[in-house]
Every structure is written in structure tokens, then in C-alpha cells.
Design an enzyme around this catalytic site. Structure first.
Site, PDB file in Angstrom:
ATOM      1  N   ASN A 121       0.873  -1.166   0.000  1.00  0.00           N
ATOM      2  CA  ASN A 121       0.000   0.000   0.000  1.00  0.00           C
ATOM      3  C   ASN A 121       0.918   1.225   0.000  1.00  0.00           C
ATOM      4  O   ASN A 121       1.500   1.558   1.020  1.00  0.00           O
ATOM      5  CB  ASN A 121      -0.895  -0.028   1.246  1.00  0.00           C
ATOM      6  CG  ASN A 121      -1.735   1.234   1.381  1.00  0.00           C
ATOM      7  OD1 ASN A 121      -1.774   2.073   0.472  1.00  0.00           O
ATOM      8  ND2 ASN A 121      -2.405   1.373   2.523  1.00  0.00           N
ATOM      9  N   TRP A 122       1.036   1.842  -1.155  1.00  0.00           N
ATOM     10  CA  TRP A 122       1.973   2.960  -1.283  1.00  0.00           C
ATOM     11  C   TRP A 122       1.432   4.230  -0.615  1.00  0.00           C
ATOM     12  O   TRP A 122       2.158   5.214  -0.499  1.00  0.00           O
ATOM     13  CB  TRP A 122       2.285   3.230  -2.761  1.00  0.00           C
ATOM     14  CG  TRP A 122       3.032   2.121  -3.449  1.00  0.00           C
ATOM     15  CD1 TRP A 122       3.425   0.919  -2.900  1.00  0.00           C
ATOM     16  CD2 TRP A 122       3.484   2.092  -4.812  1.00  0.00           C
ATOM     17  NE1 TRP A 122       4.089   0.164  -3.842  1.00  0.00           N
ATOM     18  CE2 TRP A 122       4.140   0.856  -5.023  1.00  0.00           C
ATOM     19  CE3 TRP A 122       3.393   2.994  -5.884  1.00  0.00           C
ATOM     20  CZ2 TRP A 122       4.701   0.505  -6.257  1.00  0.00           C
ATOM     21  CZ3 TRP A 122       3.949   2.644  -7.114  1.00  0.00           C
ATOM     22  CH2 TRP A 122       4.594   1.412  -7.285  1.00  0.00           C
ATOM     23  N   LYS A 123       0.165   4.206  -0.231  1.00  0.00           N
ATOM     24  CA  LYS A 123      -0.478   5.388   0.390  1.00  0.00           C
ATOM     25  C   LYS A 123      -0.241   6.611  -0.495  1.00  0.00           C
ATOM     26  O   LYS A 123      -0.198   6.478  -1.724  1.00  0.00           O
ATOM     27  CB  LYS A 123       0.027   5.574   1.824  1.00  0.00           C
ATOM     28  CG  LYS A 123      -0.138   4.288   2.660  1.00  0.00           C
ATOM     29  CD  LYS A 123       0.045   4.477   4.130  1.00  0.00           C
ATOM     30  CE  LYS A 123      -0.150   3.149   4.849  1.00  0.00           C
ATOM     31  NZ  LYS A 123      -0.042   3.264   6.301  1.00  0.00           N
ATOM     32  N   HIS A 153      -9.442   1.280   5.015  1.00  0.00           N
ATOM     33  CA  HIS A 153      -8.149   1.464   5.673  1.00  0.00           C
ATOM     34  C   HIS A 153      -8.314   2.410   6.866  1.00  0.00           C
ATOM     35  O   HIS A 153      -9.121   3.336   6.822  1.00  0.00           O
ATOM     36  CB  HIS A 153      -7.118   2.019   4.679  1.00  0.00           C
ATOM     37  CG  HIS A 153      -5.731   1.973   5.234  1.00  0.00           C
ATOM     38  ND1 HIS A 153      -5.254   2.944   6.084  1.00  0.00           N
ATOM     39  CD2 HIS A 153      -4.753   1.044   5.113  1.00  0.00           C
ATOM     40  CE1 HIS A 153      -4.019   2.601   6.448  1.00  0.00           C
ATOM     41  NE2 HIS A 153      -3.700   1.462   5.873  1.00  0.00           N
ATOM     42  N   GLU A 174      -6.647   4.809   7.865  1.00  0.00           N
ATOM     43  CA  GLU A 174      -6.469   6.244   7.582  1.00  0.00           C
ATOM     44  C   GLU A 174      -7.734   6.832   6.977  1.00  0.00           C
ATOM     45  O   GLU A 174      -8.055   7.998   7.200  1.00  0.00           O
ATOM     46  CB  GLU A 174      -5.232   6.445   6.681  1.00  0.00           C
ATOM     47  CG  GLU A 174      -3.950   6.242   7.493  1.00  0.00           C
ATOM     48  CD  GLU A 174      -2.827   5.532   6.769  1.00  0.00           C
ATOM     49  OE1 GLU A 174      -2.821   5.496   5.534  1.00  0.00           O
ATOM     50  OE2 GLU A 174      -1.945   4.997   7.470  1.00  0.00           O
ATOM     51  N   GLU A 224      -5.331  -4.772  10.615  1.00  0.00           N
ATOM     52  CA  GLU A 224      -4.317  -3.737  10.810  1.00  0.00           C
ATOM     53  C   GLU A 224      -4.597  -3.002  12.117  1.00  0.00           C
ATOM     54  O   GLU A 224      -5.407  -2.065  12.139  1.00  0.00           O
ATOM     55  CB  GLU A 224      -4.348  -2.737   9.646  1.00  0.00           C
ATOM     56  CG  GLU A 224      -3.996  -3.333   8.314  1.00  0.00           C
ATOM     57  CD  GLU A 224      -3.399  -2.300   7.358  1.00  0.00           C
ATOM     58  OE1 GLU A 224      -2.383  -2.606   6.743  1.00  0.00           O
ATOM     59  OE2 GLU A 224      -3.938  -1.184   7.279  1.00  0.00           O
ATOM     60  N   GLY A 275       2.618   2.392  10.824  1.00  0.00           N
ATOM     61  CA  GLY A 275       3.566   3.485  10.667  1.00  0.00           C
ATOM     62  C   GLY A 275       4.289   3.866  11.945  1.00  0.00           C
ATOM     63  O   GLY A 275       4.945   4.896  12.020  1.00  0.00           O
ATOM     64  N   SER A 289       3.567  -2.069  10.344  1.00  0.00           N
ATOM     65  CA  SER A 289       5.015  -2.135  10.553  1.00  0.00           C
ATOM     66  C   SER A 289       5.622  -3.494  10.183  1.00  0.00           C
ATOM     67  O   SER A 289       6.531  -3.974  10.864  1.00  0.00           O
ATOM     68  CB  SER A 289       5.364  -1.747  12.004  1.00  0.00           C
ATOM     69  OG  SER A 289       4.959  -0.415  12.267  1.00  0.00           O
ATOM     70  N   GLY A 330       2.988  -1.035   4.313  1.00  0.00           N
ATOM     71  CA  GLY A 330       3.038   0.388   3.982  1.00  0.00           C
ATOM     72  C   GLY A 330       4.459   0.814   3.688  1.00  0.00           C
ATOM     73  O   GLY A 330       4.986   0.609   2.590  1.00  0.00           O
ATOM     74  N   GLY A 331       5.125   1.389   4.688  1.00  0.00           N
ATOM     75  CA  GLY A 331       6.453   1.973   4.507  1.00  0.00           C
ATOM     76  C   GLY A 331       7.457   1.072   3.800  1.00  0.00           C
ATOM     77  O   GLY A 331       8.173   1.510   2.894  1.00  0.00           O
TER      78      GLY A 331
END
Ligand code: 13P
Length: 258
Positions: free
Chosen positions: A9-11, A96, A98, A168, A174, A214, A235-236
Site C-alpha cells: 500500500n503505497w499510500k 483502511h 487512515e 491492521e 507506521g 510495521s 506500507g512503509g
């Protein structure tokens, strides 16, 4: 056996250039892990087409990070399911944390999007997860049940065949704090039991439940080694091939273990 799905997920990250370059690096190695591991990237909407073009006929799938539930029309700023399909998307991430906690999406909105996406021919990665305060108050399972019930309201078993769940925990996203393998497995087992009672036990055994929060090269193998963890939503660490590919490798290694 459920096939591992490792999804990036590149966000709201990358540029067109860096996203296309990353897609090229992943496309070059994905065949090494296919068919043991399904690999998916979810770039920002403006980069879907150049990334899809770069991925070409490679083993890497492409998905979107959100969609709207209405058919094309007067909905300024929104993106319809058929537009995502037109861009080559096979998956869409919905619910998600966010979007729930920053953009204010409710279970009802997520449910409308889930139904629209499935009926429009996309696979949905439905994200659920508790806040730190909810975990500390012992409400994790209650929150998961509410999000599953709300998100999947009116979704039949035939429709739910196009579903992937992502657990999640919000406190792990994150933050560098990962759920322990035991915490992840306990939540995943709970989600699978929920699916078994809402649908059927046989169906629940087919649904992939991803862990997100993470995930990194150094914790992927233990997390993915849990019985009910069928992949990762990253993510990251999905923003560079050097950090994403080792997670795919960990899944590949586990999938060939006897
Ligand atoms: P991080 O891997 O950066 O914690 O993000 C997880 C996530 O939200 C994936 O959807």
C-alpha cells in the site's frame, strides 16, 4: 492451502517516476516467487496507468487504495469502480484505518463501497483494526466484530469469495511497533471464526487474512508463519524493492515449507 498475498500500500507516496521505477524492479523479480506468492502493488490513483503499463504482463498485480460506490456521474473528486478496472486494477483496498480515522469513513460507507467494488468485478481488501485505546480497554474483538458486521452487511457468500481481510491494528501502523505474532494470530483466528459463523466454516478456510502494521523484512517470517496469517499489507516497507522483496521472499520460503 491459501496462497500468500503480499500487498504494497503505497499510500500518498512516490512520484510518477519513482513509482514506475519501483514497479519495474518488482516486475523483474516477481516471476521468481510465482505461483507461491501473489504480489500486489496499490499506487496512488494518478499513477495507476503508468505503473500498470510498466508491470505489463508480469506476475505483479495492481490495485487501488479506494473507490467510490456510485456509477460514473456528478461526484467531483471521486473514482468509480469501472474506472479502476479500466486502469487494469484487480483489487481495491477499502476501510483502511487512515480513511476511517483521518477521512471519517463509516462502516456504512465502507459497506457501500465493498458491495459496489465486488459487484463491479474487483477483489476487495477490507481493512479492520482497533485503536490502542480500544485494545487497552479490552475491546479488540468487539471492534473487529463491529467492523466486519458493518463492512460486510448484505454481502453474500458468493460475493465474499472476492474478499480478502486485512487485520491492521491502528497502533501498529507506521509506528514501528508491530503486533506480536501471538497478538496477530489471536486476532486473525477471531476473524476466521467470525467468517465461519457469518458464512460457513468451509468458506472461512478459503479467505485470506493479511496482517498489516510495521511489517518489515526482519519480522515478516514470524508473522507470516502464524497459522491464520495469509499475507501482509505493507506500507512503509513497500516503497523500496530492497525492503519489499525480502518480505515476498519470506512468504515464498514459508509456502514451500513442508
Ligand atoms: P506500515 O507498514 O507503514 O506500518 O503501514 C501499514 C499499512 O497501513 C498498510 O496498509
Amino acid at each position: 492451502m491459501r496462497r500468500f498475498l503480499i500487498a504494497g500500500n503505497w499510500k500518498m507516496n512516490t512520484t510518477r517516476q519513482s513509482g514506475v521505477a519501483l514497479a519495474g524492479e518488482l516486475a523483474a523479480v516477481a516471476a521468481n516467487y510465482d505461483p507461491a506468492v501473489e504480489v500486489l502493488v496499490c499506487p496512488p490513483h494518478p499513477y495507476l496507468i503508468p505503473v500498470a503499463e510498466k508491470l505489463g504482463g508480469s506476475a505483479v498485480q495492481i490495485g487501488a487504495q479506494d473507490c467510490y460506490f456510485q456509477a460514473p456521474g456528478a461526484f467531483t473528486g471521486e473514482v468509480a469502480v469501472e474506472m479502476l478496472k479500466d486502469c487494469g486494477c484487480r483489487y481495491v483496498i477499502l476501510g483502511h484505518s487512515e480513511r476511517r480515522h483521518v477521512l471519517g469513513e463509516t462502516d456504512e460507507i465502507i459497506n457501500r463501497k465493498t458491495r459496489a467494488a465486488i459487484s463491479g468485478g474487483l477483489h476487495v481488501i477490507l481493512c479492520v483494526g482497533e485503536l490502542l485505546s480500544e485494545r487497552q480497554a479490552g475491546q479488540t474483538e468487539e471492534v473487529l466484530d463491529r467492523q466486519m458486521q458493518g463492512g460486510l452487511s448484505g454481502v453474500t457468500e458468493a460475493e465474499a469469495e472476492h474478499l480478502v481481510i486485512a487485520y491492521e491494528p491502528v497502533w501498529a501502523i507506521g509506528t514501528g511497533v508491530t503486533a506480536t505474532p501471538e497478538q496477530a494470530e489471536s486476532a486473525h483466528e477471531h476473524l476466521r471464526n467470525w467468517l465461519a459463523s457469518r458464512y460457513t466454516p468451509a468458506f472461512s478456510e478459503r479467505v485470506r487474512i493479511l496482517y498489516g502494521g510495521s511489517v518489515k523484512a526482519d519480522n515478516a517470517e514470524t508473522l507470516l508463519g502464524q497459522a491464520n496469517v495469509d499475507g501482509a499489507l505493507v506500507g512503509g516497507a513497500s516503497l523500496k524493492a530492497s525492503t519489499f522483496v525480502p518480505i515476498i521472499e519470506a512468504a515464498c520460503k514459508l509456502s514451500t515449507r513442508t
